[in-house]
Scaffold this active site. Structure first.
Site, PDB file in Angstrom:
ATOM      1  CD  GLU A   1      -4.535  -5.451   2.853  1.00 18.56           C
ATOM      2  OE1 GLU A   1      -5.494  -4.857   3.222  1.00 18.56           O
ATOM      3  OE2 GLU A   1      -3.213  -5.309   3.161  1.00 18.56           O
TER       4      GLU A   1
ATOM      5  CD  GLU B   1      -3.077  -0.915   2.157  1.00 19.56           C
ATOM      6  OE1 GLU B   1      -2.876  -0.370   3.057  1.00 19.56           O
ATOM      7  OE2 GLU B   1      -4.109  -1.901   1.889  1.00 19.56           O
TER       8      GLU B   1
END
Ligand SMILES: *[C@@H]1O[C@H](CO)[C@@H](O)[C@H](O)[C@H]1NC(C)=O
Ligand SMILES: *[C@@H]1O[C@H](CO)[C@@H](O)[C@H](O)[C@H]1NC(C)=O
Ligand SMILES: *[C@@H]1O[C@H](CO)[C@@H](O)[C@H](O)[C@H]1NC(C)=O
Length: 400
Positions: free
Chosen positions: A334, A225
């Site tokens: 995710e 991320e």
């Protein structure tokens, strides 16, 4: 998850913090913790163990209340499908599993202490998922523990942390025969500063991939991320990592690259990622684009309520079209949502759409891990994580 980013930034930039509020799910206490102990309104600082306290939504704290506990496996729904049985013409994922959290815990505590600030996944948890038919585990770790700041990101490894990380990877890949993704869970920040030097980042990956180059079941997940940086910067760093990994001699393994803006699937176009990541080059042609997606209103994975029962497929649609148009493969590293009927349908719909698209090769639930509190709404840690009883059999296992 976004929450972890803000904590990293907070701890690195302004620690010790006075009066700042910790977001829901953030760390708010524990031995050695120097950050704020004040939880955002609506959440309460709850001790998980002497070394780790976390801000939990007040409505959840100390209770075992689960939204949707009366849902049964026979939940009726026409569209999207509530099980793979109604998901026509799907292609199974090559990789399907869970995140295994632990080694990255203890945000801001460097190096931290094993067993107190951080831990490694439990073999019994890995056994549980392999036993159900899953074959993929994403293993987050903290870069500062692996390559201590004294030597910088191109410096020597901590042999003790590397040994423990390697033991986890070996257990997953050799003992259990599954795939393990190495995930530097650093949001493109190292030792409090944004990573920007592509040559150094490339060298870091050459060094790390070199440790695992002979293990074909290892997957290299370049960076968890990235955010707050231009998509072009994230792209350049990811491209450098690919070059570094292949230069190490690790030429066969899958590489996963992640874009800026927390690599969100729903923001893949608006973040600018779609304009640059189509140019990614892998001399060994085995790289996929990793994206993340949560189904709550702000997409942060902090609320157990889903926007709608169709939000999963909807949020992935533009990214799927982009992957198709660019002849690229996607990997949903995710996905997480609440334990309730609407979310279960939304997750099922997302997985069905992915398996029908022909471009998504894998997915992993966020998250397993031995230290998630019993009230953490997307915990899938066996035996009692809130996602185990219903999400697992109803939304995930049908897509094995
Ligand atoms: C599934 O694939 C078969 C064969 O390609 C095709 O005949 C059928 O129409 C497809 N069904 C759906 C629902 O797309
Ligand atoms: C590695 O794991 C062992 C237990 O197996 C533990 O004693 C040790 O402290 C750990 N070290 C690190 C750096 O994780
Ligand atoms: C790369 O691999 C994909 C399969 O993953 C294949 O479809 C494609 O033709 C390959 N491209 C090259 C240039 O080898």
């Amino acid at each position: 998850m976004k929450t972890f980013l803000s904590l990293t930034t907070l701890a690195a930039a302004v620690s010790p913090v006075v009066h700042a509020q910790v977001a829901v799910w953030g760390q708010c206490g524990g031995i050695g913790f120097t950050g704020s102990t004040v939880c955002a309104s609506g959440s309460t600082c709850t001790e998980m163990n002497a070394y780790y306290s976390q801000c939990l939504p007040s409505t959840n704290t100390g209770t075992t209340t689960v939204v949707g506990t009366t849902t049964t496996a026979t939940t009726t729904s026409t569209a999207p499908p509530s099980s793979s049985g109604t998901c026509a013409n799907r292609t199974k994922f090559k990789f399907f599993g869970v995140n295994q959290s632990g080694a990255e815990f203890g945000t801001g505590v460097v190096p931290g202490k094993w067993g107190t600030d951080f831990t490694f996944p439990a073999p019994s948890s890995i056994d549980f998922f392999v036993g159900k038919g899953f074959n993929f585990f994403r293993v987050p770790f903290m870069m500062e523990r692996l390559v201590p700041p004294a030597g910088g990101i191109t410096g020597p490894f901590s042999s003790a942390y590397l040994a423990n990380l390697t033991a986890t990877i070996q257990y997953i890949t050799v003992t259990k025969g599954a795939f393990a993704a190495l995930d530097p869970h650093n949001f493109m920040i190292y030792n409090g500063a944004a990573i920007s030097n592509t040559a150094q980042f490339q060298q870091f990956w050459t060094n790390l991939a070199g440790q695992f180059k002979s293990n074909s079941k290892v997957i290299f997940d370049v960076m968890n991320e990235p955010n707050g940086i231009p998509a072009s910067t994230a792209f350049a760093l990811n491209q450098a990592a690919i070059n570094g990994i292949r230069a190490s001699g690790a030429t066969s393994q899958l590489i996963l690259v992640e874009g800026t803006s927390w690599t969100g699937a729903w923001t893949w176009v608006s973040s600018g990622n779609s304009a640059v990541f189509g140019a990614i080059k892998d001399p060994n042609n085995n790289t996929a684009i990793e994206m993340h997606q949560y189904l709550d209103s702000d997409g942060s994975g902090t609320n157990a309520a889903c926007v709608s029962s169709t939000i999963g497929a909807e949020r992935l649609a533009a990214a799927t079209s982009w992957l198709q148009a660019n002849n690229l493969k996607g990997f949903l590293g995710e996905i997480g949502a609440g334990n309730n009927a609407q979310c279960i349908t939304a997750v099922s719909g997302a997985l069905c759409a992915m398996q029908q698209s022909g471009v998504w090769i894998g997915a992993s639930w966020w998250a397993a891990g031995p230290w998630w509190p019993a009230t953490y709404f997307t915990s899938i840690e066996p035996p009692n994580g809130l996602s185990v009883a219903q999400v697992l059999p109803q939304a995930l296992m049908p897509y094995l």
